[in-house]
Design a protein around this motif. Structure first.
Motif, mmCIF file in Angstrom:
data_model
loop_
_atom_site.group_PDB
_atom_site.id
_atom_site.type_symbol
_atom_site.label_atom_id
_atom_site.label_comp_id
_atom_site.label_asym_id
_atom_site.label_seq_id
_atom_site.Cartn_x
_atom_site.Cartn_y
_atom_site.Cartn_z
ATOM 1 N N LEU A 114 60.361 30.560 20.881
ATOM 2 C CA LEU A 114 60.086 29.297 21.609
ATOM 3 C C LEU A 114 59.034 28.779 21.571
ATOM 4 N N ALA A 115 58.071 29.445 21.899
ATOM 5 C CA ALA A 115 56.448 29.643 22.589
ATOM 6 C C ALA A 115 55.964 29.757 21.038
ATOM 7 N N VAL A 116 56.253 30.457 21.349
ATOM 8 C CA VAL A 116 55.476 30.483 19.161
ATOM 9 C C VAL A 116 55.777 29.569 18.128
ATOM 10 N N ALA A 117 57.728 29.566 18.151
ATOM 11 C CA ALA A 117 57.158 27.819 17.189
ATOM 12 C C ALA A 117 57.451 26.964 17.698
ATOM 13 N N LEU A 118 56.889 27.100 18.437
ATOM 14 C CA LEU A 118 56.542 25.402 19.340
ATOM 15 C C LEU A 118 55.685 24.187 18.967
ATOM 16 N N PRO A 119 54.842 24.963 18.036
ATOM 17 C CA PRO A 119 53.612 23.939 17.180
ATOM 18 C C PRO A 119 54.601 22.845 15.901
ATOM 19 N N GLU A 120 55.158 24.451 15.395
ATOM 20 C CA GLU A 120 55.740 24.009 14.045
ATOM 21 C C GLU A 120 57.232 22.953 14.605
ATOM 22 N N LEU A 121 57.941 23.686 15.819
ATOM 23 C CA LEU A 121 58.863 22.748 15.927
ATOM 24 C C LEU A 121 58.940 20.876 16.494
ATOM 25 N N THR A 122 57.640 21.752 16.558
ATOM 26 C CA THR A 122 56.448 19.666 16.991
ATOM 27 C C THR A 122 56.545 18.947 15.778
ATOM 28 N N ARG A 123 56.056 19.654 14.661
ATOM 29 C CA ARG A 123 55.450 18.911 12.882
ATOM 30 C C ARG A 123 56.708 18.487 12.922
ATOM 31 N N LEU A 124 57.449 19.513 12.406
ATOM 32 C CA LEU A 124 59.147 18.849 12.181
ATOM 33 C C LEU A 124 59.885 17.581 12.658
ATOM 34 N N LEU A 125 59.725 17.595 14.695
ATOM 35 C CA LEU A 125 60.013 16.719 14.420
ATOM 36 C C LEU A 125 59.345 15.553 15.209
ATOM 37 N N GLU A 126 58.540 15.777 14.349
ATOM 38 C CA GLU A 126 56.978 14.400 14.082
ATOM 39 C C GLU A 126 57.111 13.758 13.033
ATOM 40 N N GLU A 127 57.845 14.813 11.892
ATOM 41 C CA GLU A 127 57.878 14.459 10.764
ATOM 42 C C GLU A 127 59.397 13.699 10.220
ATOM 43 N N ALA A 128 60.604 13.785 11.074
ATOM 44 C CA ALA A 128 61.812 13.033 11.267
ATOM 45 C C ALA A 128 61.771 11.752 11.886
ATOM 46 N N ASP A 129 60.753 11.145 12.554
ATOM 47 C CA ASP A 129 60.657 10.303 13.103
ATOM 48 C C ASP A 129 58.989 8.832 12.777
ATOM 49 N N GLY A 130 59.865 8.851 11.766
ATOM 50 C CA GLY A 130 59.411 8.224 11.038
ATOM 51 C C GLY A 130 59.256 7.240 9.608
ATOM 52 N N ASP A 131 59.147 6.117 9.578
ATOM 53 C CA ASP A 131 59.660 4.963 8.764
ATOM 54 C C ASP A 131 61.086 4.055 9.057
ATOM 55 N N GLY A 132 61.128 3.982 10.153
ATOM 56 C CA GLY A 132 61.235 2.920 10.418
ATOM 57 C C GLY A 132 63.005 2.915 11.148
ATOM 58 N N THR A 133 62.920 5.001 11.358
ATOM 59 C CA THR A 133 64.401 5.356 11.076
ATOM 60 C C THR A 133 64.929 4.743 12.917
ATOM 61 N N PRO A 134 65.564 4.190 13.006
ATOM 62 C CA PRO A 134 66.351 3.492 14.581
ATOM 63 C C PRO A 134 67.055 4.648 16.005
ATOM 64 N N THR A 135 66.593 4.273 16.746
ATOM 65 C CA THR A 135 66.981 5.018 18.201
ATOM 66 C C THR A 135 68.281 4.174 18.123
ATOM 67 N N VAL A 136 69.430 5.438 17.584
ATOM 68 C CA VAL A 136 71.159 5.016 18.371
ATOM 69 C C VAL A 136 71.396 5.839 19.112
ATOM 70 N N LEU A 137 72.719 5.342 19.815
ATOM 71 C CA LEU A 137 73.480 6.092 20.753
ATOM 72 C C LEU A 137 74.439 7.332 19.736
ATOM 73 N N VAL A 138 73.665 8.206 20.217
ATOM 74 C CA VAL A 138 74.446 9.544 19.552
ATOM 75 C C VAL A 138 75.838 9.614 19.956
ATOM 76 N N HIS A 139 76.797 10.859 20.378
ATOM 77 C CA HIS A 139 77.999 11.394 21.077
ATOM 78 C C HIS A 139 77.414 12.153 21.198
ATOM 79 N N GLY A 140 77.058 13.616 21.150
ATOM 80 C CA GLY A 140 76.795 14.467 21.162
ATOM 81 C C GLY A 140 77.493 15.732 20.806
ATOM 82 N N ASP A 141 78.454 15.489 20.761
ATOM 83 C CA ASP A 141 79.612 16.433 21.022
ATOM 84 C C ASP A 141 80.702 16.127 20.821
ATOM 85 N N ILE A 142 80.417 15.842 19.223
ATOM 86 C CA ILE A 142 81.943 16.104 18.147
ATOM 87 C C ILE A 142 82.566 17.243 18.128
#
Length: 313
Positions: A165-193
């Protein structure tokens, strides 16, 4: 009250008194002793017979104290996709029993993810309201911070997984930051469907068990239902999400969100189970689920990360 209800949730004493009081306010009477359906580290569930049909009582530890208020909110904005709430308070919830329809019937034309998307859409712009109810906020930045903390928790993961996990953390951070763009709204997610948490009533899907719900990226919802999905089930779920968000997000943003959904969802689940284990302890296999989602996250990141260009041979 929250701690007292949780500690006495085995169908005696304060719980029965509370149920009787709530039923009386609804003009109902309990007709027999509650049946203990399940008790484990994160919930106690009772089935209570009444003169107007069975009702469900659920008690949860303090980390989930907001579930009752959250379930009531969902029932208010999407009543056909929720069980009617008869009573709720910190750490407990009383809901109406729901009829179960034939899942092979001709009226079954959509899956429970469609119901989840409608709840998500109803929550756009209402984050402050949901946070006030106690709903956890799990932005990609918050998830990244949890991953950074988890790297040092070899007591939970073991050395090899923590190191990976430590080795992958920089790439994980980059991927999460990439997903968090272009006005995607924060919404209520059930999480266990999953099958246990989605009931077909004969006319719509009702979603229950909002303990894992959080405010986060909408496409994180895909993680749990696609764990063991077939290729056709995956295609259907992705199509439902793409169609549901087409009028809010650009085609490019939807395409990127679908590509990053496995990482988003697994990272969300890792953060969620990390929070649960910290709150209630590594019992009932919760630590194993945390480790499983860490491994799923690492695998998703490896599949999603761009491959290095091959040199000339």
């Amino acid at each position: 009250m929250n701690r007292a209800i949780w500690e006495h949730a085995g169908a005696t004493g304060p719980v029965v008194d509370l149920v009787d009081t709530e039923l009386a306010q609804q003009g109902r009477v309990r007709t027999g002793p509650p049946e203990l359906v399940r008790r484990w580290s994160i919930s106690t569930v009772l089935l209570v017979p009444t003169d107007q049909g069975p009702v469900w009582f659920k008690a949860v530890p303090p980390v989930f104290a907001h579930e009752g208020a959250l379930a009531r909110w969902v029932a208010s904005v999407q009543p056909r996709h929720a069980a009617p709430v008869l009573g709720s308070g910190p750490g407990w919830l009383l809901t109406e029993g729901l009829p179960e329809g034939d899942r092979d019937g001709t009226g079954l034309q959509e899956g429970p993810l469609a119901a989840a998307v409608r709840v998500q859409r109803a929550s756009i712009g209402r984050s402050a309201e949901l946070i006030a109810l106690g709903c956890p906020e799990r932005s990609t930045a918050r998830i990244t911070a949890d991953l950074e903390l988890l790297v040092d928790r070899t007591d939970l993961l073991g050395g090899p997984d923590a190191q990976r996990l430590a080795v992958a953390l920089p790439e994980l951070t980059r991927l999460l930051e990439e997903a968090d763009g272009d006005g995607t709204p924060t919404v209520l997610v059930h999480g266990d469907i999953q099958e246990e948490n989605a009931l077909w009533t004969g006319r719509s899907w009702a979603l229950i068990d909002w303990t894992d719900a959080a405010l986060t990226h909408p496409f994180a919802e895909l993680a749990r239902p696609l764990m063991q999905a077939t290729a056709s089930q995956r295609a259907r779920a992705e199509a439902e999400f793409a169609q549901a968000w087409a009028d809010v997000l650009s085609p490019r943003t939807v395409s990127r969100a679908l590509r990053l959904a496995p990482v988003l969802g697994a990272a969300h689940q890792v953060g969620n189970y990390f929070r649960i284990v910290e709150a209630v302890g590594a019992t009932d296999g919760l630590d194993a689920l945390l480790k499983e989602w860490v491994r799923r996250l690492l695998a998703a990141a490896a599949r999603t990360a761009p491959r290095p260009a091959r040199g000339l041979m």
